[in-house]
Design a protein around this motif. Structure first.
Motif, PDB file in Angstrom:
ATOM      1  N   THR A 155       0.822  -1.217   0.000  1.00 32.92           N
ATOM      2  CA  THR A 155       0.000   0.000   0.000  1.00 32.92           C
ATOM      3  C   THR A 155       0.859   1.271   0.000  1.00 32.92           C
ATOM      4  OG1 THR A 155      -1.834  -1.183   1.013  1.00 32.92           O
ATOM      5  CG2 THR A 155      -1.879   1.208   1.198  1.00 32.92           C
ATOM      6  N   ILE A 209      -1.982   9.936   9.034  1.00 25.77           N
ATOM      7  CA  ILE A 209      -2.898   9.603  10.134  1.00 25.77           C
ATOM      8  C   ILE A 209      -3.041   8.088  10.182  1.00 25.77           C
ATOM      9  CG2 ILE A 209      -5.107  10.109  11.242  1.00 25.77           C
ATOM     10  CD1 ILE A 209      -5.501  12.391   9.210  1.00 25.77           C
ATOM     11  N   SER A 211      -0.197   2.010  11.622  1.00 27.38           N
ATOM     12  CA  SER A 211      -0.134   0.543  11.506  1.00 27.38           C
ATOM     13  C   SER A 211       1.157   0.133  10.801  1.00 27.38           C
ATOM     14  CB  SER A 211      -1.332   0.011  10.714  1.00 27.38           C
ATOM     15  OG  SER A 211      -1.188   0.314   9.354  1.00 27.38           O
ATOM     16  N   VAL A 261       0.551   0.145   6.839  1.00 25.48           N
ATOM     17  CA  VAL A 261       0.293   1.374   6.069  1.00 25.48           C
ATOM     18  C   VAL A 261       1.008   2.591   6.677  1.00 25.48           C
ATOM     19  CG1 VAL A 261      -1.414   2.852   4.963  1.00 25.48           C
ATOM     20  CG2 VAL A 261      -2.020   0.487   5.440  1.00 25.48           C
ATOM     21  N   SER A 270      -4.262   7.548  17.434  1.00 28.98           N
ATOM     22  CA  SER A 270      -5.468   7.848  18.216  1.00 28.98           C
ATOM     23  C   SER A 270      -5.191   8.674  19.478  1.00 28.98           C
ATOM     24  CB  SER A 270      -6.203   6.551  18.580  1.00 28.98           C
ATOM     25  OG  SER A 270      -5.413   5.795  19.466  1.00 28.98           O
ATOM     26  N   LEU A 297      -4.733  16.888  16.368  1.00 25.45           N
ATOM     27  CA  LEU A 297      -4.743  16.380  14.992  1.00 25.45           C
ATOM     28  C   LEU A 297      -5.214  17.431  13.981  1.00 25.45           C
ATOM     29  CD1 LEU A 297      -4.286  13.792  13.282  1.00 25.45           C
ATOM     30  CD2 LEU A 297      -6.700  13.333  13.545  1.00 25.45           C
ATOM     31  N   GLY A 351      -9.084   4.124   8.965  1.00 24.48           N
ATOM     32  CA  GLY A 351     -10.215   3.198   8.909  1.00 24.48           C
ATOM     33  C   GLY A 351     -11.476   3.750   9.542  1.00 24.48           C
ATOM     34  N   PHE A 373     -13.672  10.602   7.967  1.00 27.48           N
ATOM     35  CA  PHE A 373     -13.123  11.241   9.171  1.00 27.48           C
ATOM     36  C   PHE A 373     -12.539  12.629   8.857  1.00 27.48           C
ATOM     37  CE2 PHE A 373      -9.426  12.146  11.820  1.00 27.48           C
ATOM     38  CZ  PHE A 373      -9.917  11.958  13.102  1.00 27.48           C
ATOM     39  N   VAL A 428      -6.484   6.350   2.126  1.00 30.18           N
ATOM     40  CA  VAL A 428      -6.178   4.916   2.132  1.00 30.18           C
ATOM     41  C   VAL A 428      -7.383   4.104   2.610  1.00 30.18           C
ATOM     42  CG1 VAL A 428      -4.579   3.157   3.003  1.00 30.18           C
ATOM     43  CG2 VAL A 428      -3.756   5.475   2.622  1.00 30.18           C
ATOM     44  N   GLY A 429      -8.246   4.719   3.377  1.00 27.20           N
ATOM     45  CA  GLY A 429      -9.332   3.995   4.042  1.00 27.20           C
ATOM     46  C   GLY A 429     -10.257   3.244   3.092  1.00 27.20           C
ATOM     47  N   ILE A 430     -10.630   2.053   3.515  1.00 24.10           N
ATOM     48  CA  ILE A 430     -11.687   1.311   2.816  1.00 24.10           C
ATOM     49  C   ILE A 430     -12.561   0.705   3.905  1.00 24.10           C
ATOM     50  CG2 ILE A 430     -12.306  -0.558   1.235  1.00 24.10           C
ATOM     51  CD1 ILE A 430      -9.510  -0.651   0.206  1.00 24.10           C
ATOM     52  N   THR A 431     -13.774   1.207   4.040  1.00 20.30           N
ATOM     53  CA  THR A 431     -14.698   0.624   5.006  1.00 20.30           C
ATOM     54  C   THR A 431     -15.990   0.279   4.274  1.00 20.30           C
ATOM     55  OG1 THR A 431     -13.748   2.032   6.733  1.00 20.30           O
ATOM     56  CG2 THR A 431     -15.852   0.972   7.240  1.00 20.30           C
ATOM     57  N   ASP A 447     -11.549   7.329   4.154  1.00 25.92           N
ATOM     58  CA  ASP A 447     -11.387   8.067   5.416  1.00 25.92           C
ATOM     59  C   ASP A 447     -11.555   9.575   5.225  1.00 25.92           C
ATOM     60  OD1 ASP A 447     -10.931   5.733   6.771  1.00 25.92           O
ATOM     61  OD2 ASP A 447      -8.742   5.935   6.831  1.00 25.92           O
TER      62      ASP A 447
HETATM   63  P1  NAP Z   1      -5.312  -0.200  11.672  1.00 25.30           P
HETATM   64  O1  NAP Z   1      -4.284  -1.256  11.831  1.00 25.30           O
HETATM   65  O2  NAP Z   1      -6.642  -0.362  12.339  1.00 25.30           O
HETATM   66  O3  NAP Z   1      -4.661   1.175  12.162  1.00 25.30           O
HETATM   67  C1  NAP Z   1      -5.426   2.322  12.278  1.00 25.30           C
HETATM   68  C2  NAP Z   1      -4.537   3.421  12.789  1.00 25.30           C
HETATM   69  O4  NAP Z   1      -5.330   4.615  12.852  1.00 25.30           O
HETATM   70  C3  NAP Z   1      -3.983   3.191  14.189  1.00 25.30           C
HETATM   71  O5  NAP Z   1      -2.633   3.591  14.256  1.00 25.30           O
HETATM   72  C4  NAP Z   1      -4.846   4.081  15.070  1.00 25.30           C
HETATM   73  O6  NAP Z   1      -4.162   4.607  16.192  1.00 25.30           O
HETATM   74  C5  NAP Z   1      -5.180   5.209  14.121  1.00 25.30           C
HETATM   75  N1  NAP Z   1      -6.421   5.879  14.507  1.00 25.30           N
HETATM   76  C6  NAP Z   1      -7.616   5.328  14.782  1.00 25.30           C
HETATM   77  N2  NAP Z   1      -8.514   6.269  15.109  1.00 25.30           N
HETATM   78  C7  NAP Z   1      -7.860   7.446  15.046  1.00 25.30           C
HETATM   79  C8  NAP Z   1      -8.235   8.795  15.276  1.00 25.30           C
HETATM   80  N3  NAP Z   1      -9.477   9.114  15.653  1.00 25.30           N
HETATM   81  N4  NAP Z   1      -7.303   9.749  15.113  1.00 25.30           N
HETATM   82  C9  NAP Z   1      -6.053   9.464  14.728  1.00 25.30           C
HETATM   83  N5  NAP Z   1      -5.627   8.190  14.482  1.00 25.30           N
HETATM   84  C10 NAP Z   1      -6.533   7.208  14.654  1.00 25.30           C
HETATM   85  O7  NAP Z   1      -5.644   0.082  10.150  1.00 25.30           O
HETATM   86  P2  NAP Z   1      -4.797  -0.158   8.807  1.00 25.30           P
HETATM   87  O8  NAP Z   1      -4.615  -1.620   8.579  1.00 25.30           O
HETATM   88  O9  NAP Z   1      -3.615   0.737   8.786  1.00 25.30           O
HETATM   89  O10 NAP Z   1      -5.860   0.357   7.725  1.00 25.30           O
HETATM   90  C11 NAP Z   1      -6.368   1.688   7.757  1.00 25.30           C
HETATM   91  C12 NAP Z   1      -7.445   1.808   6.694  1.00 25.30           C
HETATM   92  O11 NAP Z   1      -6.848   1.581   5.421  1.00 25.30           O
HETATM   93  C13 NAP Z   1      -8.578   0.796   6.801  1.00 25.30           C
HETATM   94  O12 NAP Z   1      -9.778   1.383   6.345  1.00 25.30           O
HETATM   95  C14 NAP Z   1      -8.160  -0.313   5.835  1.00 25.30           C
HETATM   96  O13 NAP Z   1      -9.256  -1.044   5.332  1.00 25.30           O
HETATM   97  C15 NAP Z   1      -7.528   0.523   4.756  1.00 25.30           C
HETATM   98  N6  NAP Z   1      -6.539  -0.182   3.934  1.00 25.30           N
HETATM   99  C16 NAP Z   1      -6.628   0.024   2.604  1.00 25.30           C
HETATM  100  C17 NAP Z   1      -5.706  -0.569   1.767  1.00 25.30           C
HETATM  101  C18 NAP Z   1      -5.803  -0.316   0.298  1.00 25.30           C
HETATM  102  O14 NAP Z   1      -5.265  -1.073  -0.487  1.00 25.30           O
HETATM  103  N7  NAP Z   1      -6.460   0.762  -0.119  1.00 25.30           N
HETATM  104  C19 NAP Z   1      -4.696  -1.391   2.289  1.00 25.30           C
HETATM  105  C20 NAP Z   1      -4.610  -1.548   3.676  1.00 25.30           C
HETATM  106  C21 NAP Z   1      -5.539  -0.929   4.493  1.00 25.30           C
HETATM  107  P3  NAP Z   1      -3.599   3.683  17.399  1.00 25.30           P
HETATM  108  O15 NAP Z   1      -2.332   3.075  16.884  1.00 25.30           O
HETATM  109  O16 NAP Z   1      -3.371   4.646  18.498  1.00 25.30           O
HETATM  110  O17 NAP Z   1      -4.668   2.673  17.693  1.00 25.30           O
END
Ligand code: NAP
Length: 310
Positions: free
Chosen positions: A159, A182, A185, A188, A212, A217, A232, A236, A251-254, A270
């Motif tokens: 990604t 933002i 993980s 990403v 988070s 922010l 995610g 947002f 990047v978000g996909i929900t 997102d």
């Molecule tokens: P993840 O592992 O759930 O990580 C989410 C991150 O966002 C965590 O670091 C979390 O903080 C942070 N976060 C959550 N709420 C927040 C807020 N209110 N303010 C600031 N930061 C916040 O998710 P991920 O795997 O990285 O995926 C993120 C999104 O991208 C998802 O929607 C997923 O489906 C999508 N995605 C898309 C692709 C693509 O190919 N397009 C590939 C991968 C993922 P903490 O660390 O403090 O919990």
């Protein structure tokens, strides 16, 4: 201004609204896949090995099925070979590691990917660590993460790699810019922050990595030239968090329930696209932005693995 209600995404292609331009991941990924297809065909003519990706799917999670099907289809489109190993949802960790070890030693396999998330009885870290780093085309193994951090040749997680390819394709000037990522993980946000801060082009950004627990922010986002939203949380990022002329990567996909769709859901990013887009210089849509680029980047990693080994 409700852009999405007025125009379809196809209509956006190459269209500029005031300053705003869509970063079209679908079209860019298609160009990358076509280039790979030509290279693979050339290898074939020369009697050289063509890339072979092995994908493992444990269980039958709906979203995972969709992602893996898209990856296998993309392999076919580019002339790669692909093997899909399906395993039951109650598969043990030992059994999965056994399959990975067979693929590690199979000289015909260039890349191995295990679709995440895995069922709760399996420890994801143990699975990632079991993959041969030289076949780890998802770039999640600690050896590849270490190489990436040190700026050494590595498989970069698909990604963030896809996003860098998209920025490069549109010749986006990133040097000296303030980028806010933002989400932190391992797949990403964190690698994205490393790549954007690298002494490379694209790169050379001053990066702020948010999560988070970040308390200011909105204030940070308002200072950002580039925002990568990877948390995610659908829609947002609102217009009042983005400065005029920003570059926004969503990047978000929900999956959000939508009874008007045959599938029963629609995909949301997102970023509140309709209100944020008019303020941007560049923005990625969802769908059709980062998603297709992720798959193109995976294919590039697999192709590179093949040429390194053969
Ligand atoms: P993840 O592992 O759930 O990580 C989410 C991150 O966002 C965590 O670091 C979390 O903080 C942070 N976060 C959550 N709420 C927040 C807020 N209110 N303010 C600031 N930061 C916040 O998710 P991920 O795997 O990285 O995926 C993120 C999104 O991208 C998802 O929607 C997923 O489906 C999508 N995605 C898309 C692709 C693509 O190919 N397009 C590939 C991968 C993922 P903490 O660390 O403090 O919990």
């Amino acid at each position: 201004m409700r852009l999405q209600n007025k125009f379809s995404f196809n209509f956006f292609e190459g269209v500029t609204f005031a300053r705003m331009q869509i970063l079209d991941g679908k079209k860019t990924a298609q160009a990358i896949k076509e280039e790979l297809k030509l290279n693979v065909a050339q290898r074939s003519v020369e009697g050289k090995k063509v890339p072979h990706l092995a994908a493992i799917l444990v269980g039958n999670n709906g979203a995972s099925e969709t992602y893996i099907a898209a990856k296998v289809k993309a392999c076919e489109e580019s002339g790669f070979r692909s093997t899909l190993e399906r395993m039951d949802s109650d598969t043990s960790e030992a059994k999965l590691i056994d399959v990975i070890q067979q693929l590690n030693t199979d000289p015909d396999i260039d890349g191995i990917l295990v679709q995440l998330p895995l069922p709760s009885q399996i420890n994801e870290e143990n699975i990632i660590n079991a993959i041969d780093p030289d076949k780890d085309v998802d770039g999640f193994h600690p050896v590849n993460v270490g190489r990436m951090v040190l700026g050494q040749p590595a498989f970069i997680p698909a990604t963030p790699y896809g996003i860098m390819l998209l920025l490069k394709h549109y010749k986006i000037e990133t040097a000296g810019k303030h980028a806010v990522v933002i989400g932190r993980s391992n797949i990403v946000g964190r690698p994205m922050s490393i790549l954007l801060s690298d002494n490379k082009n694209p790169g050379n950004c001053t990066v702020t990595l948010c999560h988070s627990k970040t308390t200011n922010l909105k204030e940070l986002c308002l200072q950002a030239d580039i925002i990568v939203a990877a948390l995610g949380k659908p829609e947002f990022l609102k217009a009042d968090m983005v400065k005029e002329g920003a570059i926004v990567v969503d990047v978000g996909i929900t999956r959000v329930k939508d009874d008007t769709k045959k599938s029963g859901f629609k995909l949301k990013g997102d970023v509140a696209f309709d209100e944020v887009a008019p303020k941007c210089n560049f923005i990625t849509p969802v769908p059709g932005g980062v998603g297709p680029m992720t798959i193109a980047a995976l294919l590039k990693n697999t192709f590179n693995s093949c040429i390194q080994k053969n």
